[in-house]
Design a protein around this motif. Structure first.
Motif, PDB file in Angstrom:
ATOM      1  N   SER A 239      -0.425  -9.630   2.031  1.00 43.16           N
ATOM      2  CA  SER A 239      -0.157  -8.201   2.124  1.00 43.16           C
ATOM      3  C   SER A 239      -1.153  -7.421   1.266  1.00 43.16           C
ATOM      4  O   SER A 239      -1.659  -7.920   0.244  1.00 43.16           O
ATOM      5  CB  SER A 239       1.268  -7.893   1.663  1.00 43.16           C
ATOM      6  OG  SER A 239       2.210  -8.542   2.489  1.00 43.16           O
ATOM      7  N   GLN A 240      -1.426  -6.201   1.701  1.00 50.43           N
ATOM      8  CA  GLN A 240      -2.284  -5.291   0.944  1.00 50.43           C
ATOM      9  C   GLN A 240      -1.407  -4.203   0.329  1.00 50.43           C
ATOM     10  O   GLN A 240      -0.574  -3.612   1.008  1.00 50.43           O
ATOM     11  CB  GLN A 240      -3.340  -4.667   1.858  1.00 50.43           C
ATOM     12  CG  GLN A 240      -4.218  -5.673   2.579  1.00 50.43           C
ATOM     13  CD  GLN A 240      -5.120  -6.438   1.628  1.00 50.43           C
ATOM     14  OE1 GLN A 240      -5.524  -5.917   0.585  1.00 50.43           O
ATOM     15  NE2 GLN A 240      -5.434  -7.669   1.987  1.00 50.43           N
ATOM     16  N   PHE A 241      -1.594  -3.935  -0.961  1.00 51.87           N
ATOM     17  CA  PHE A 241      -0.758  -2.979  -1.672  1.00 51.87           C
ATOM     18  C   PHE A 241      -1.617  -1.816  -2.158  1.00 51.87           C
ATOM     19  O   PHE A 241      -2.735  -2.012  -2.646  1.00 51.87           O
ATOM     20  CB  PHE A 241      -0.064  -3.648  -2.864  1.00 51.87           C
ATOM     21  CG  PHE A 241       0.827  -4.798  -2.478  1.00 51.87           C
ATOM     22  CD1 PHE A 241       2.100  -4.581  -1.997  1.00 51.87           C
ATOM     23  CD2 PHE A 241       0.364  -6.102  -2.582  1.00 51.87           C
ATOM     24  CE1 PHE A 241       2.910  -5.640  -1.630  1.00 51.87           C
ATOM     25  CE2 PHE A 241       1.169  -7.165  -2.216  1.00 51.87           C
ATOM     26  CZ  PHE A 241       2.451  -6.929  -1.748  1.00 51.87           C
ATOM     27  N   ALA A 242      -1.074  -0.618  -2.029  1.00 50.37           N
ATOM     28  CA  ALA A 242      -1.773   0.583  -2.478  1.00 50.37           C
ATOM     29  C   ALA A 242      -0.722   1.602  -2.927  1.00 50.37           C
ATOM     30  O   ALA A 242       0.373   1.660  -2.365  1.00 50.37           O
ATOM     31  CB  ALA A 242      -2.638   1.169  -1.363  1.00 50.37           C
TER      32      ALA A 242
ATOM     33  N   GLY B  32       4.128  10.943 -13.567  1.00 50.43           N
ATOM     34  CA  GLY B  32       2.740  11.071 -13.160  1.00 50.43           C
ATOM     35  C   GLY B  32       2.067   9.724 -12.998  1.00 50.43           C
ATOM     36  O   GLY B  32       0.866   9.581 -13.228  1.00 50.43           O
ATOM     37  N   ALA B  33       2.841   8.720 -12.609  1.00 50.33           N
ATOM     38  CA  ALA B  33       2.329   7.366 -12.500  1.00 50.33           C
ATOM     39  C   ALA B  33       2.073   7.006 -11.047  1.00 50.33           C
ATOM     40  O   ALA B  33       2.645   7.595 -10.129  1.00 50.33           O
ATOM     41  CB  ALA B  33       3.326   6.373 -13.116  1.00 50.33           C
ATOM     42  N   ALA B  34       1.202   6.032 -10.844  1.00 50.56           N
ATOM     43  CA  ALA B  34       0.988   5.497  -9.496  1.00 50.56           C
ATOM     44  C   ALA B  34       2.279   4.827  -9.038  1.00 50.56           C
ATOM     45  O   ALA B  34       2.891   4.061  -9.790  1.00 50.56           O
ATOM     46  CB  ALA B  34      -0.157   4.499  -9.509  1.00 50.56           C
ATOM     47  N   PHE B  35       2.686   5.119  -7.830  1.00 53.73           N
ATOM     48  CA  PHE B  35       3.979   4.661  -7.329  1.00 53.73           C
ATOM     49  C   PHE B  35       3.748   3.701  -6.161  1.00 53.73           C
ATOM     50  O   PHE B  35       3.138   4.058  -5.152  1.00 53.73           O
ATOM     51  CB  PHE B  35       4.828   5.858  -6.883  1.00 53.73           C
ATOM     52  CG  PHE B  35       6.227   5.492  -6.466  1.00 53.73           C
ATOM     53  CD1 PHE B  35       7.154   5.101  -7.407  1.00 53.73           C
ATOM     54  CD2 PHE B  35       6.614   5.552  -5.131  1.00 53.73           C
ATOM     55  CE1 PHE B  35       8.453   4.772  -7.031  1.00 53.73           C
ATOM     56  CE2 PHE B  35       7.905   5.232  -4.748  1.00 53.73           C
ATOM     57  CZ  PHE B  35       8.826   4.838  -5.700  1.00 53.73           C
ATOM     58  N   PHE B  36       4.242   2.479  -6.318  1.00 54.03           N
ATOM     59  CA  PHE B  36       4.150   1.463  -5.269  1.00 54.03           C
ATOM     60  C   PHE B  36       5.551   1.247  -4.696  1.00 54.03           C
ATOM     61  O   PHE B  36       6.442   0.777  -5.411  1.00 54.03           O
ATOM     62  CB  PHE B  36       3.618   0.142  -5.823  1.00 54.03           C
ATOM     63  CG  PHE B  36       2.195   0.193  -6.300  1.00 54.03           C
ATOM     64  CD1 PHE B  36       1.169  -0.264  -5.489  1.00 54.03           C
ATOM     65  CD2 PHE B  36       1.880   0.702  -7.549  1.00 54.03           C
ATOM     66  CE1 PHE B  36      -0.146  -0.222  -5.916  1.00 54.03           C
ATOM     67  CE2 PHE B  36       0.570   0.745  -7.999  1.00 54.03           C
ATOM     68  CZ  PHE B  36      -0.455   0.287  -7.174  1.00 54.03           C
ATOM     69  N   HIS B  37       5.741   1.620  -3.450  1.00 51.18           N
ATOM     70  CA  HIS B  37       7.029   1.395  -2.771  1.00 51.18           C
ATOM     71  C   HIS B  37       6.889   0.124  -1.939  1.00 51.18           C
ATOM     72  O   HIS B  37       6.160   0.092  -0.950  1.00 51.18           O
ATOM     73  CB  HIS B  37       7.387   2.586  -1.890  1.00 51.18           C
ATOM     74  CG  HIS B  37       8.768   2.497  -1.318  1.00 51.18           C
ATOM     75  ND1 HIS B  37       9.282   3.428  -0.456  1.00 51.18           N
ATOM     76  CD2 HIS B  37       9.753   1.581  -1.497  1.00 51.18           C
ATOM     77  CE1 HIS B  37      10.527   3.099  -0.122  1.00 51.18           C
ATOM     78  NE2 HIS B  37      10.818   1.968  -0.737  1.00 51.18           N
TER      79      HIS B  37
ATOM     80  N   ALA C 161       1.812   2.743 -13.945  1.00 46.30           N
ATOM     81  CA  ALA C 161       2.250   2.516 -12.573  1.00 46.30           C
ATOM     82  C   ALA C 161       3.731   2.157 -12.555  1.00 46.30           C
ATOM     83  O   ALA C 161       4.269   1.621 -13.531  1.00 46.30           O
ATOM     84  CB  ALA C 161       1.426   1.407 -11.919  1.00 46.30           C
ATOM     85  N   ILE C 162       4.346   2.471 -11.439  1.00 43.94           N
ATOM     86  CA  ILE C 162       5.745   2.118 -11.187  1.00 43.94           C
ATOM     87  C   ILE C 162       5.803   1.361  -9.876  1.00 43.94           C
ATOM     88  O   ILE C 162       5.300   1.832  -8.855  1.00 43.94           O
ATOM     89  CB  ILE C 162       6.643   3.372 -11.132  1.00 43.94           C
ATOM     90  CG1 ILE C 162       6.672   4.069 -12.490  1.00 43.94           C
ATOM     91  CG2 ILE C 162       8.055   3.004 -10.701  1.00 43.94           C
ATOM     92  CD1 ILE C 162       7.481   5.349 -12.496  1.00 43.94           C
ATOM     93  N   VAL C 163       6.392   0.186  -9.919  1.00 43.26           N
ATOM     94  CA  VAL C 163       6.602  -0.632  -8.724  1.00 43.26           C
ATOM     95  C   VAL C 163       8.076  -0.543  -8.359  1.00 43.26           C
ATOM     96  O   VAL C 163       8.933  -0.929  -9.152  1.00 43.26           O
ATOM     97  CB  VAL C 163       6.189  -2.093  -8.966  1.00 43.26           C
ATOM     98  CG1 VAL C 163       6.500  -2.944  -7.735  1.00 43.26           C
ATOM     99  CG2 VAL C 163       4.711  -2.185  -9.304  1.00 43.26           C
TER     100      VAL C 163
END
Length: 449
Positions: A141-144, A215-220, A251-253
């Protein structure tokens, strides 16, 4: 096998079984049509041709081998005649001349050797093209991270739930916003937090609001992004997810339906999932990596199915109960779904607050369905010849009488865990909510009591 990569996982299992038992005619009969459709003529000649020479070889298998020879530009005799010559070579009683038998055997062996070394094998035109060697399902899988448009939600956009927002701000937002202050007291931003509660109550939306505040990068991340049918790829996907998130810190996963990935290992039916759980635990611990300013948020409807190893300090030790919205939140949600619709004068703030008070334990999804049901009933009447009119309070009240809270069943189940499985206090927040909830009031009795 000569071509181990294949689209069909059942074919891979058959090949493994046949490689362990190459003289099994039953397996050969199952493999022959599959290799024939895939155009794997060299495999047919290498593995199945020896079996086709046996006296009890079925006619279908002999025909398949003969077709492979024709496809590779070799012998073009009739399958039946070829089968007879094979039998004669194998059975000395039917061929009294040992020299002729030896020559026939050498003839077959030399032909199979030439077929295997042929570099220009082509399938007949009436067969489908050979399947591609690279299976797309094997790809990782590719995550962004989400774009700024997706992360524009703030805690102020979440109606009500003030206590929950205060807790989230203290535990999550402030450590990300003021890392120097927390670092002075040897506190790090990041870690793991588990959001749990009944379905439809906004856990995913609340996670988006937290990411917007930080204000963090959010990975759903969904379960389909992690789990893979090929052994080892699920673990590689987990490692790739954490490596990508670390590269985008802060970042938040956010992993939805966490229970499917972190299920109790004593409930797992497949041992392969146990290694997936272990890999996830290792990544949470940050073995060989730094997880500072990396927050892992998980959401689940069944916290009691989460493996206890995930709940220890340093992993998902912080847990937030996301209950059904309170009265103020229900009024805000009703206002949201009634906006941009034609409303009668009796649908005012006072009426909406009264309707919110009359919908205890309704989830956000339930309130949306209530409004949609009222509007659908109105439109149905218009389509049947009634005059157009705005949505009035009576429409909403009638829809309310047709609906009930979807969280009732979940709360009843949670009540059993609170009463009989809360020795460690894991469900104290649920217990506090149930004390003020009218959804589950009677205690279940057993037997004839």
């Amino acid at each position: 096998m000569s071509q181990p990569q294949d689209h069909d996982p059942e074919l891979a299992l058959l090949e493994q079984a046949f490689e362990a038992s190459p003289g099994n005619l039953a397996l050969a009969q199952l493999l022959a049509p599959r290799w024939q459709r895939a155009g794997r003529w060299a495999s047919i000649l290498e593995w199945l041709a020896p079996l086709a020479r046996s006296a009890d070889a079925p006619a279908e298998l002999r025909a398949c081998v003969q077709q492979a020879r024709q496809a590779l530009g070799g012998h073009t005799g009739h399958p039946g005649n070829q089968g007879q010559s094979c039998d004669a070579a194998q059975n000395p009683a039917q061929n009294p001349d040992p020299k002729a038998s030896h020559e026939a055997h050498e003839s077959h062996e030399s032909h199979e050797t030439r077929a295997r070394t042929s570099a220009t094998s082509q399938a007949p035109a009436f067969l489908p093209e050979p399947l591609p060697q690279q299976d797309d399902l094997q790809a990782l899988s590719q995550f962004a991270p989400w774009t700024a448009e997706h992360s524009s939600v703030r805690l102020a956009d979440v109606g009500g739930m003030d206590a929950l927002k205060t807790s989230a701000r203290m535990r999550i937002v402030e450590p990300f916003a003021r890392p120097e202050l927390f670092r002075k007291y040897r506190q790090k931003a990041g870690g793991g937090m588990l959001l749990y509660g009944p379905p439809g109550c906004g856990k995913t939306y609340f996670a988006r609001a937290i990411a917007g505040e930080c204000g963090a990068a959010f990975f759903h991340v969904g379960i389909h992004d992690i789990l893979n049918m090929y052994v080892g790829n699920s673990e590689r996907n987990i490692h790739r997810l954490f490596e990508t998130a670390r590269a985008h810190r802060p970042a938040i996963v956010f992993i939805d339906e966490l229970d499917a990935l972190c299920k109790r290992r004593d409930q797992l039916r497949h041992s392969a999932m146990a290694t997936t759980v272990n890999t996830f635990l290792a990544e949470l611990d940050g073995l060989g990596a730094d997880n500072e300013q990396l927050l892992v948020l998980g959401a689940t409807n069944v916290p009691w199915d989460i493996d206890p190893a995930f709940k220890r300090p340093g992993r998902f030790d912080q847990r937030l109960f996301v209950p059904p919205p309170d009265a103020a939140a229900r009024a805000a949600i009703l206002q949201l779904w009634l906006a941009q619709r034609p409303l009668a004068t009796d649908v005012n703030d006072t009426a909406i607050e009264a309707l919110a008070a009359d919908t205890p334990d309704f989830s956000g999804a339930d309130l949306k369905a209530l409004v949609e049901d009222a509007v659908s009933a109105l439109l149905q009447g218009v389509l049947q010849g009634e005059s157009e009119r705005p949505v009035c309070l009576a429409d909403l009240q009638m829809s309310r009488r047709r609906m009930k809270a979807s969280t009732t069943e979940w709360l009843a189940m949670a009540k059993n865990y609170v009463e009989y499985a809360n020795e460690g206090g894991d469900y104290a927040d649920i217990a506090s909510y149930l004390e003020s909830s009218a959804a589950v009031t009677s205690k279940k009795r057993f037997g004839f009591l």
